[in-house]
Design a protein around this motif. Structure first.
Motif, PDB file in Angstrom:
ATOM      1  N   ASN B 157      35.302  43.355  26.984  1.00  0.00           N
ATOM      2  CA  ASN B 157      35.474  44.142  28.215  1.00  0.00           C
ATOM      3  C   ASN B 157      35.121  43.373  29.487  1.00  0.00           C
ATOM      4  OD1 ASN B 157      36.372  46.514  27.083  1.00  0.00           O
ATOM      5  ND2 ASN B 157      34.294  47.110  26.489  1.00  0.00           N
ATOM      6  N   LYS B 158      34.601  42.152  29.270  1.00  0.00           N
ATOM      7  CA  LYS B 158      34.166  41.393  30.467  1.00  0.00           C
ATOM      8  C   LYS B 158      35.395  40.802  31.172  1.00  0.00           C
ATOM      9  CE  LYS B 158      31.354  38.465  28.471  1.00  0.00           C
ATOM     10  NZ  LYS B 158      31.345  38.803  27.066  1.00  0.00           N
ATOM     11  N   LEU B 159      35.140  40.346  32.401  1.00  0.00           N
ATOM     12  CA  LEU B 159      36.203  39.704  33.179  1.00  0.00           C
ATOM     13  C   LEU B 159      35.747  38.286  33.534  1.00  0.00           C
ATOM     14  CD1 LEU B 159      38.969  40.485  34.527  1.00  0.00           C
ATOM     15  CD2 LEU B 159      37.669  40.804  36.639  1.00  0.00           C
ATOM     16  N   LEU B 160      36.680  37.317  33.415  1.00  0.00           N
ATOM     17  CA  LEU B 160      36.381  35.938  33.835  1.00  0.00           C
ATOM     18  C   LEU B 160      37.020  35.720  35.201  1.00  0.00           C
ATOM     19  CD1 LEU B 160      37.098  33.981  30.506  1.00  0.00           C
ATOM     20  CD2 LEU B 160      34.927  34.952  31.303  1.00  0.00           C
ATOM     21  N   VAL B 161      36.185  35.268  36.139  1.00  0.00           N
ATOM     22  CA  VAL B 161      36.653  35.107  37.527  1.00  0.00           C
ATOM     23  C   VAL B 161      36.361  33.677  37.979  1.00  0.00           C
ATOM     24  CG1 VAL B 161      36.409  35.946  39.901  1.00  0.00           C
ATOM     25  CG2 VAL B 161      36.174  37.533  37.984  1.00  0.00           C
ATOM     26  N   GLY B 162      37.259  33.112  38.792  1.00  0.00           N
ATOM     27  CA  GLY B 162      37.078  31.753  39.300  1.00  0.00           C
ATOM     28  C   GLY B 162      35.981  31.675  40.338  1.00  0.00           C
ATOM     29  N   LYS B 163      35.406  30.474  40.446  1.00  0.00           N
ATOM     30  CA  LYS B 163      34.268  30.272  41.354  1.00  0.00           C
ATOM     31  C   LYS B 163      34.643  30.590  42.808  1.00  0.00           C
ATOM     32  CE  LYS B 163      31.119  26.514  42.640  1.00  0.00           C
ATOM     33  NZ  LYS B 163      30.902  25.063  42.534  1.00  0.00           N
ATOM     34  N   LYS B 164      35.795  30.095  43.220  1.00  0.00           N
ATOM     35  CA  LYS B 164      36.214  30.323  44.614  1.00  0.00           C
ATOM     36  C   LYS B 164      36.527  31.794  44.880  1.00  0.00           C
ATOM     37  CE  LYS B 164      36.116  26.383  46.711  1.00  0.00           C
ATOM     38  NZ  LYS B 164      35.208  26.230  47.879  1.00  0.00           N
ATOM     39  N   LEU B 165      37.077  32.439  43.850  1.00  0.00           N
ATOM     40  CA  LEU B 165      37.399  33.859  44.026  1.00  0.00           C
ATOM     41  C   LEU B 165      36.121  34.679  44.182  1.00  0.00           C
ATOM     42  CD1 LEU B 165      39.694  35.928  44.164  1.00  0.00           C
ATOM     43  CD2 LEU B 165      39.510  36.193  41.684  1.00  0.00           C
ATOM     44  N   GLY B 197      31.828  36.124  33.315  1.00  0.00           N
ATOM     45  CA  GLY B 197      31.802  34.657  33.335  1.00  0.00           C
ATOM     46  C   GLY B 197      32.520  34.106  34.546  1.00  0.00           C
ATOM     47  N   MET B 198      32.078  32.951  34.960  1.00  0.00           N
ATOM     48  CA  MET B 198      32.721  32.290  36.105  1.00  0.00           C
ATOM     49  C   MET B 198      33.338  30.973  35.618  1.00  0.00           C
ATOM     50  SD  MET B 198      30.985  30.741  39.515  1.00  0.00           S
ATOM     51  CE  MET B 198      30.588  29.186  38.772  1.00  0.00           C
ATOM     52  N   GLU B 207      41.449  28.765  40.665  1.00  0.00           N
ATOM     53  CA  GLU B 207      40.234  29.590  40.700  1.00  0.00           C
ATOM     54  C   GLU B 207      40.446  30.894  41.448  1.00  0.00           C
ATOM     55  OE1 GLU B 207      36.906  27.400  42.160  1.00  0.00           O
ATOM     56  OE2 GLU B 207      37.139  25.797  40.691  1.00  0.00           O
ATOM     57  N   THR B 208      41.326  30.871  42.440  1.00  0.00           N
ATOM     58  CA  THR B 208      41.539  32.094  43.224  1.00  0.00           C
ATOM     59  C   THR B 208      42.726  32.913  42.718  1.00  0.00           C
ATOM     60  OG1 THR B 208      42.890  30.848  44.764  1.00  0.00           O
ATOM     61  CG2 THR B 208      40.583  31.139  45.358  1.00  0.00           C
ATOM     62  N   GLY B 209      43.560  32.303  41.877  1.00  0.00           N
ATOM     63  CA  GLY B 209      44.813  32.956  41.497  1.00  0.00           C
ATOM     64  C   GLY B 209      44.764  33.777  40.223  1.00  0.00           C
ATOM     65  N   TYR B 210      43.802  33.479  39.331  1.00  0.00           N
ATOM     66  CA  TYR B 210      43.803  34.140  38.025  1.00  0.00           C
ATOM     67  C   TYR B 210      42.471  34.804  37.710  1.00  0.00           C
ATOM     68  CZ  TYR B 210      47.924  31.207  37.189  1.00  0.00           C
ATOM     69  OH  TYR B 210      49.145  30.597  37.283  1.00  0.00           O
ATOM     70  N   VAL B 211      42.569  35.931  36.990  1.00  0.00           N
ATOM     71  CA  VAL B 211      41.382  36.520  36.340  1.00  0.00           C
ATOM     72  C   VAL B 211      41.771  36.794  34.886  1.00  0.00           C
ATOM     73  CG1 VAL B 211      40.371  37.522  38.422  1.00  0.00           C
ATOM     74  CG2 VAL B 211      42.031  38.841  37.095  1.00  0.00           C
ATOM     75  N   PHE B 212      40.773  36.676  33.975  1.00  0.00           N
ATOM     76  CA  PHE B 212      41.069  36.783  32.541  1.00  0.00           C
ATOM     77  C   PHE B 212      40.239  37.881  31.884  1.00  0.00           C
ATOM     78  CE2 PHE B 212      42.034  32.537  33.907  1.00  0.00           C
ATOM     79  CZ  PHE B 212      43.212  32.205  33.238  1.00  0.00           C
ATOM     80  N   ALA B 213      40.916  38.600  30.987  1.00  0.00           N
ATOM     81  CA  ALA B 213      40.211  39.604  30.182  1.00  0.00           C
ATOM     82  C   ALA B 213      40.799  39.570  28.775  1.00  0.00           C
ATOM     83  CB  ALA B 213      40.385  40.979  30.804  1.00  0.00           C
TER      84      ALA B 213
END
Lengths: 232, 418
Positions: B157-165, B197-198, B207-213
């Motif tokens: 259920n977590k989301l992975l997000v880029g550092k810049k985002l 997670g980052m 880093e700003t364009g994608y998020v992962f689940a």
């Protein structure tokens, strides 16, 4: 390899004209000459008399303008360059006035050079070279490069190289020109001995009276013509 | 040996050639250095350029492209949830192909446009539902999580997000964000995620364009069936894709199957340009080298005119004289090439961790590269450079060698005789 030839050299109507612009220089004119196998001949004459030109043509290094030259039974003017090279390799030894040796090879290697081109095995080459160098008095100097030898020693290496494979004919152009009288006498004595012992034909160009004294036959040239031809 | 024939004595030809080479030490050393530096320039510069292009391609491939991608027809023109592929269970041929040795790694993804909202900002992104285990070794996300945890399963259920985002959203790990997209019925699909997670990559756009689940988590959020947006797969060599591409198209005839080059023609043309550049670069360096080589040999032949006349008078044939000059040239070329290869190895080896180009990182990132440039030495380039110098060097030496062999004995030796 000694070749038995009745006539080692035969020249018929040989002329050589050098062109210098519009000027034609007649170096040799209408030379008729027979040299039998085993002769020891001196060509004498002043500078420009045509001695060197005649030797060059007999050795297949230069081509007659007109006339025929036959060496070891072969017409030189009919032979391509590669066959002329083979003829020189198999039948003719050369001793030049100077700059006789290949500078990057030792005395022994210079003597072995012709044998190597002839395809003689390394062991045999070495034995022959060492023997001949001993004969010309250069024992202990086999591994010296030309730059480490005196002019007289270099000429003796050149003679050793010319005779080591026992060619039928040896052409020597002023071989003593750069030698003192003592070395000159030693060299000429050596060549006479070889002529007597092996029967090699020698044609030597010179204007040195001391060298002419060794000749069995003396041919005098003047302005490209034979002016006298006498047995001594 | 038959009477009248001349034995080609390679040992004497080689010995004279070798010793002649060292008669003028300075000239030979300068020429050897020129050959060595020329080869070094060819290998080093090409390694650098190859490294740059490789990085651009690798970066492109790892940014979810893979070597081959399979989509439903129409998805690439409109990458929305409307264009889904049927589940793999319904395509046994494709399933079988993905299990062969030709395929190094593969994964299914759901990939849709979305909006992410924090308490501070709202930013458009691409939401990617992934199978975390299968992404390892396939795309960058498998090894780019630097803080927090990577996803553990397709149901994570977590989301992975880029550092810049994260910076732009002005939020941090373990905080919640809301993701919003469209479901297959064109209704708004919305769900809150905790940032688990980052990830940190070399490219800010990634880093700003994608998020992962997790794949199933995204599927539930979007209220969709078992379909997927894409299947991405990796082969052994990004240059040799045609056979696998054909097999994939046969296994999934209704799908839109494309190689990375077809998806990113710019990168494909970069690769072609690079191959052309290598040849042009090699040719330019060789031309400069060949002038030096020909000049050196011509000088040597000119200086040895009398010797050449002498050996001709002694009975050496023209061909042997030609071999003598050629062998001298070949020895010089081989020694120069050996020195050039060693020099290349010595100068490239210390750079195996890359060259720091962070001072121009913005420009590099624009080109799709990281701030560390890794030289890429390809055996093909090394062999090509060596062969080119050797073969063309020998060809260039033919003229001086021919000149030497065509000398007329009397003209060569006349300087001494008269």
């Amino acid at each position: 390899m000694t070749i038995e030839i009745t006539n080692a050299v035969k020249c018929r109507g040989v002329s050589k004209v050098f062109s210098q612009g519009e000027l034609a220089v007649h170096a040799l004119t209408d030379i008729d000459l027979d040299i039998a196998a085993g002769e020891f001949v001196c060509l004498s004459g002043s500078s420009g008399s045509g001695k060197t030109t005649l030797l060059n043509m007999i050795g297949g290094l230069d081509v007659a303008t007109t006339g025929e030259i036959t060496v070891a039974g072969k017409r030189l003017d009919k032979m391509p360059m590669s066959e002329l090279a083979d003829l020189r390799l198999q039948h003719i030894g050369f001793v030049f006035q100077a700059y006789n040796l290949i500078p990057v090879l030792s005395a022994r290697e210079n003597v072995e050079f012709v044998m190597q081109l002839q395809g003689i095995e390394a062991d045999q080459r070495r034995v022959n070279a060492m023997e001949i160098l001993q004969q010309v008095g250069l024992t202990g100097m086999e591994d010296r490069r030309p730059a480490e030898l005196s002019g007289g020693q270099q000429q003796r290496v050149a003679v050793a190289r010319a005779i080591v494979s026992k060619p039928a004919l040896i052409l020597a152009d002023e071989p003593t020109a750069n030698l003192d009288s003592e070395n000159s006498d030693k060299l000429m004595t050596l060549m006479r001995e070889l002529n007597s012992q092996i029967g090699t034909t020698f044609i030597i160009s010179t204007h040195d009276e001391g060298v002419m004294a060794f000749a069995k036959r003396l041919i005098r040239l003047h302005d490209g013509r034979i002016v006298s031809d006498e047995a001594i | 040996m038959s009477p009248g024939s001349q034995h080609t004595s390679w040992s004497i030809v080689f010995r004279i050639a070798w010793r002649n080479l060292w008669r003028n030490h300075r000239r030979s050393l300068i020429m050897l250095s020129a050959i060595a530096l020329g080869l070094w320039g060819m290998i080093w510069m090409t390694a650098l350029m190859r490294g740059m292009v490789d990085q651009m391609i690798d970066s492109s491939i790892k940014t979810l492209s893979g070597h081959i991608q399979i989509h439903a027809p129409g998805y690439l023109d409109d990458p929305s949830i409307e264009y889904l592929m049927p589940p793999l269970d319904e395509s046994p041929a494709l399933q079988s192909l993905l299990g062969t040795d030709d395929v190094v790694a593969w994964s299914q993804r759901i990939r849709v446009p979305a909006v992410i909202r924090s308490e501070r900002d709202v930013i458009a992104v691409t939401l990617v539902g992934i199978d975390p285990e299968k992404e390892k070794g396939l795309s960058f996300i498998g090894d780019s999580v630097t803080e927090g945890d990577y996803l553990t399963s397709v149901d994570d259920n977590k989301l992975l997000v880029g550092k810049k985002l994260l910076e732009r959203l002005e939020t941090r790990l373990n905080r919640r964000v809301v993701l919003m997209s469209q479901d297959p019925e064109n209704n708004i699909a919305e769900r809150g995620f905790r940032i688990g997670g980052m990830f940190d990559t070399d490219l800010e756009a990634t880093e700003t364009g994608y998020v992962f689940a997790g794949l199933e988590t995204v599927r539930k959020m979007l209220k969709m069936g078992p379909g997927v947006s894409e299947i991405s797969l990796l082969s052994h060599d990004y240059r040799q894709l045609d056979p696998l591409l054909e097999k994939t198209r046969s296994a999934a005839p209704a799908a839109d199957v494309k190689s990375w080059i077809e998806q990113d023609p710019y990168m494909g043309s970069m690769l072609a340009v690079m191959d052309g550049f290598v040849l042009v670069w090699f040719t330019v360096i060789f031309l400069a080298l060949s002038f030096g080589l020909v000049n050196t040999l011509l000088m040597a032949v000119f200086e040895r005119t009398r010797e050449i006349g002498l050996v001709q008078a002694l009975g050496m044939k023209s061909t042997n004289i030609l071999y003598m000059v050629l062998i001298e040239s070949i020895i010089m070329l081989l020694m120069g090439l050996a020195a050039g290869n060693i020099l290349s190895w010595l100068t490239i080896l210390p750079l195996k961790d890359g060259i720091d180009v962070s001072s121009v990182a913005a420009g590099m990132e624009f080109a799709g590269m990281s701030s560390t440039l890794l030289p890429a030495v390809k055996m093909y380039d090394v062999v090509l450079a060596n062969l080119l110098v050797l073969v063309l060097g020998i060809a260039a030496s033919l003229f001086p060698a021919w000149r030497a062999s065509r000398k007329v004995p009397i003209e060569a030796i006349t300087r001494v005789w008269q």
